[in-house]
Design a protein around this motif. Structure first.
Motif, PDB file in Angstrom:
ATOM      1  N   PRO A   1      49.574  48.265 -34.950  1.00  0.00           N
ATOM      2  CA  PRO A   1      49.178  47.267 -35.376  1.00  0.00           C
ATOM      3  C   PRO A   1      47.560  46.980 -35.558  1.00  0.00           C
ATOM      4  CG  PRO A   1      49.692  46.745 -33.302  1.00  0.00           C
ATOM      5  CD  PRO A   1      50.133  48.294 -33.492  1.00  0.00           C
ATOM      6  N   THR A   2      46.754  47.529 -34.722  1.00  0.00           N
ATOM      7  CA  THR A   2      45.402  47.665 -34.795  1.00  0.00           C
ATOM      8  C   THR A   2      44.573  48.613 -35.280  1.00  0.00           C
ATOM      9  OG1 THR A   2      44.937  48.313 -32.814  1.00  0.00           O
ATOM     10  CG2 THR A   2      45.448  46.123 -32.544  1.00  0.00           C
TER      11      THR A   2
ATOM     12  N   ALA B   1      41.493  41.754 -31.492  1.00  0.00           N
ATOM     13  CA  ALA B   1      41.436  40.895 -30.036  1.00  0.00           C
ATOM     14  C   ALA B   1      42.452  39.584 -30.456  1.00  0.00           C
ATOM     15  CB  ALA B   1      40.212  40.378 -29.903  1.00  0.00           C
ATOM     16  N   HIS B   2      42.227  39.256 -31.756  1.00  0.00           N
ATOM     17  CA  HIS B   2      43.007  37.923 -32.248  1.00  0.00           C
ATOM     18  C   HIS B   2      44.524  38.365 -32.380  1.00  0.00           C
ATOM     19  CE1 HIS B   2      43.731  34.388 -34.459  1.00  0.00           C
ATOM     20  NE2 HIS B   2      44.627  34.945 -35.290  1.00  0.00           N
TER      21      HIS B   2
ATOM     22  N   MET C   1      46.897  49.067 -22.099  1.00  0.00           N
ATOM     23  CA  MET C   1      46.570  48.680 -20.715  1.00  0.00           C
ATOM     24  C   MET C   1      46.431  47.237 -20.665  1.00  0.00           C
ATOM     25  SD  MET C   1      47.147  51.311 -19.064  1.00  0.00           S
ATOM     26  CE  MET C   1      47.070  50.630 -17.464  1.00  0.00           C
ATOM     27  N   ALA C   2      45.890  46.514 -21.662  1.00  0.00           N
ATOM     28  CA  ALA C   2      45.656  45.138 -21.480  1.00  0.00           C
ATOM     29  C   ALA C   2      46.645  44.451 -22.015  1.00  0.00           C
ATOM     30  CB  ALA C   2      44.422  44.884 -22.555  1.00  0.00           C
ATOM     31  N   ILE C   3      47.584  44.936 -22.799  1.00  0.00           N
ATOM     32  CA  ILE C   3      48.515  43.869 -23.265  1.00  0.00           C
ATOM     33  C   ILE C   3      50.153  44.082 -22.982  1.00  0.00           C
ATOM     34  CG2 ILE C   3      49.488  45.341 -25.375  1.00  0.00           C
ATOM     35  CD1 ILE C   3      48.837  41.495 -25.588  1.00  0.00           C
ATOM     36  N   ALA C   4      50.466  45.616 -22.330  1.00  0.00           N
ATOM     37  CA  ALA C   4      51.704  45.895 -22.037  1.00  0.00           C
ATOM     38  C   ALA C   4      52.228  45.633 -20.689  1.00  0.00           C
ATOM     39  CB  ALA C   4      51.751  47.442 -22.412  1.00  0.00           C
ATOM     40  N   ASP C   5      53.559  45.360 -20.678  1.00  0.00           N
ATOM     41  CA  ASP C   5      54.194  45.057 -19.372  1.00  0.00           C
ATOM     42  C   ASP C   5      54.534  46.508 -18.856  1.00  0.00           C
ATOM     43  OD1 ASP C   5      54.241  42.199 -19.248  1.00  0.00           O
ATOM     44  OD2 ASP C   5      55.303  42.220 -20.930  1.00  0.00           O
TER      45      ASP C   5
END
Length: 511
Positions: free
Chosen positions: A170-171, A180-181, A207-211
């Protein structure tokens, strides 16, 4: 831990003799953000196409259990009816339709067969508010940027009462602010109970978003790990993806920089349809023999416009300024003249402007220099095949034959074909626009190695990239652009992400 929303067991998908997925099993828990990582061609997108019904039940082996029951989807409508929506890397929006029309396309708000435009725009406005997009619902999609288009795709998914949202890269085409948005929106959707699967090559975002993270290599699952595990890092994921450790993201190079090879002076470009609007404003830059020069700038700064205007005036109007090669003025006013002058340009959009996806690898490789494989205006097929085979081996293009259509290759291998095409034209100066966009870390390393090899041959290489670490790892010097103006230039030894960002947001030219 939450209950499993999705379980895929023993998924096998074949394309003729090629096994794309070899017994893949994966579990996604309700309410989590689950990442899928792997090199290009590993099978990530194929797995999601199996899940969403693009590859229908019966075309693969294995079972899918969703929300506690076994499912067999025949097509996208089947999976969407159960709340599974996939957003592909190539956005599926109609540019000439409005945002509202795109959101409800195929899912129209109507009464007795007639579209209810009041309900359509009201519904679209509410969905735009939900995804944080401050655009009027009547705005045409072609009039908004890629980052906003991505949000329109998510709004479209939300209009279908999505429960499991799949986002494929997606990015990849977004700048840092838009990325970031989008990640913030994903966190909000998670809080609202929307389970998400994200495919991405940007490991810092993973690393910032995934569980949790599932790594696929060569069509098989290597491991599934929790991002909360202290032993999980970008490096550990890379090792799982490529089967080896990449100690250095960028291959070592000892630059041997010679005389000035190419320069532009006071280069000014106006908008093609609005001549009063200046896109590139008095830009001057140079590249020397054996040097890798970077161009950094935020989206809209004029990086691609600058490159395209230099290479055959493919962009812009009222172009002024001088181009010099080895001190002599040249006039690359058409693509043919640019090639003849020893210039090459690898577009950021390889699928639209860089390659013919339905043509074979060999035809793409020779396309920019057909005279080198022709006799009396007729292509020598045998010679063309030998040339393409040599580049396939040299560039490590993963394909059994050079007769394969380029559209069947992974993104990384398509990029290698695009590079081969311009290397065959034997240029002195190569302009590479986002050369590693949408490419995994292993393929990136190979592209970086090729760039270093080109520089070691005495060529001048200009790299445009949205990734500052990439420019810092590759380039000897980095020019910064802001609003079409060169705002500074920094050497490898002194440049940092912070210093480059300051110059990228600076309005006036510095010396």
């Amino acid at each position: 831990m939450a209950a499993a929303l999705l379980e895929m067991q023993g998924i096998v998908k074949r394309f003729g003799p090629v096994t794309a997925l070899d017994g893949v099993s994966m579990t996604v828990h309700d309410g989590e953000i689950h990442a899928i990582c792997g090199e290009n061609g590993a099978g990530k997108s194929t797995l999601m196409k199996v899940l969403s019904g693009v590859y229908p039940a019966g075309s693969y082996e294995g079972t899918i259990t969703y929300d506690g029951s076994s499912v067999e989807f025949r097509d996208l409508k089947d999976s969407e009816a159960r709340g599974i929506v996939i957003i592909h890397q190539e956005l599926a929006l109609s540019p000439h339709l409005s945002i509202a029309e795109n959101i409800f396309l195929g899912n129209e708000r109507s009464h007795r067969g007639v579209v209810d435009w009041g309900a359509t725009h009201a519904g679209a406005t509410e969905l735009l508010r939900r995804v944080g997009l401050r655009e009027k619902s009547g705005t045409r999609v072609m009039d908004i940027g890629v980052g906003k288009q991505q949000l329109v795709e998510i709004a479209k998914a939300l209009s279908k009462d999505v429960r499991l949202l799949i986002l494929d890269e997606p990015t990849a085409a977004l700048n840092d602010e838009d990325s970031a948005h989008l990640l913030g929106l994903m966190r909000t959707l998670k809080e609202e109970g929307v389970t998400q699967i994200i495919i991405s090559h940007k490991l810092n975002e993973i690393m910032a978003i995934a569980d949790s993270v599932t790594v696929i290599r060569d069509g098989a699952v290597v491991e599934t790990v929790s991002s909360a595990d202290p032993d999980v890092s970008e490096e550990s994921i890379i090792r799982a993806m490529v089967g080896r450790s990449i100690d250095q993201r960028f291959p070592h190079r000892d630059p041997e920089i010679g005389e000035e090879l190419f320069r532009i002076e006071d280069w000014t470009v106006h908008h093609p349809s609005d001549p009063g609007r200046v896109i590139v404003d008095g830009a001057s830059l140079d590249v020397r023999e054996g040097e890798v020069v970077g161009i950094a700038g935020l989206m809209g700064a004029g990086r691609t416009e600058l490159a395209m205007s230099v290479f055959g005036r493919q962009y812009g109007s009222s172009i002024t300024g001088r181009a010099l090669k080895r001190g002599q003025e040249i006039h690359p006013t058409t693509v043919q003249r640019a090639i003849a002058a020893g210039l090459a340009y690898v577009s950021e959009d390889r699928k639209r402007f860089g390659l013919n996806l339905i043509a074979e690898i060999r035809h793409n490789v020779t396309a920019a220099a057909l005279h080198k494989v022709s006799k009396r205006g007729v292509v020598d097929a045998g010679h063309e095949t030998k040339v393409a085979q040599a580049y396939r081996e040299q560039m490590r293009i993963r394909s059994a034959t050079v007769q394969a259509p380029v559209g069947q290759l992974s993104g990384g291998n398509q990029q290698k074909v695009a590079l081969s095409k311009w290397m065959f034209s034997d240029p002195d100066v190569l302009i590479l626009d986002e050369p590693t966009r949408g490419i995994d870390v292993g393929a990136k390393y190979e592209i970086y190695t090729i760039i270093n090899q080109l520089a070691s041959q005495g060529r001048g290489v200009i790299v445009i990239s949205s990734e500052l670490p990439e420019l810092l790892g590759l380039c000897d010097r980095i020019f910064t652009l802001c609003e079409g103006r060169i705002t500074g230039v920094q050497d490898r030894g002194t440049a940092t992400q912070e210093s480059l960002m300051r110059l990228m947001t600076q309005e006036r030219t510095t010396t």
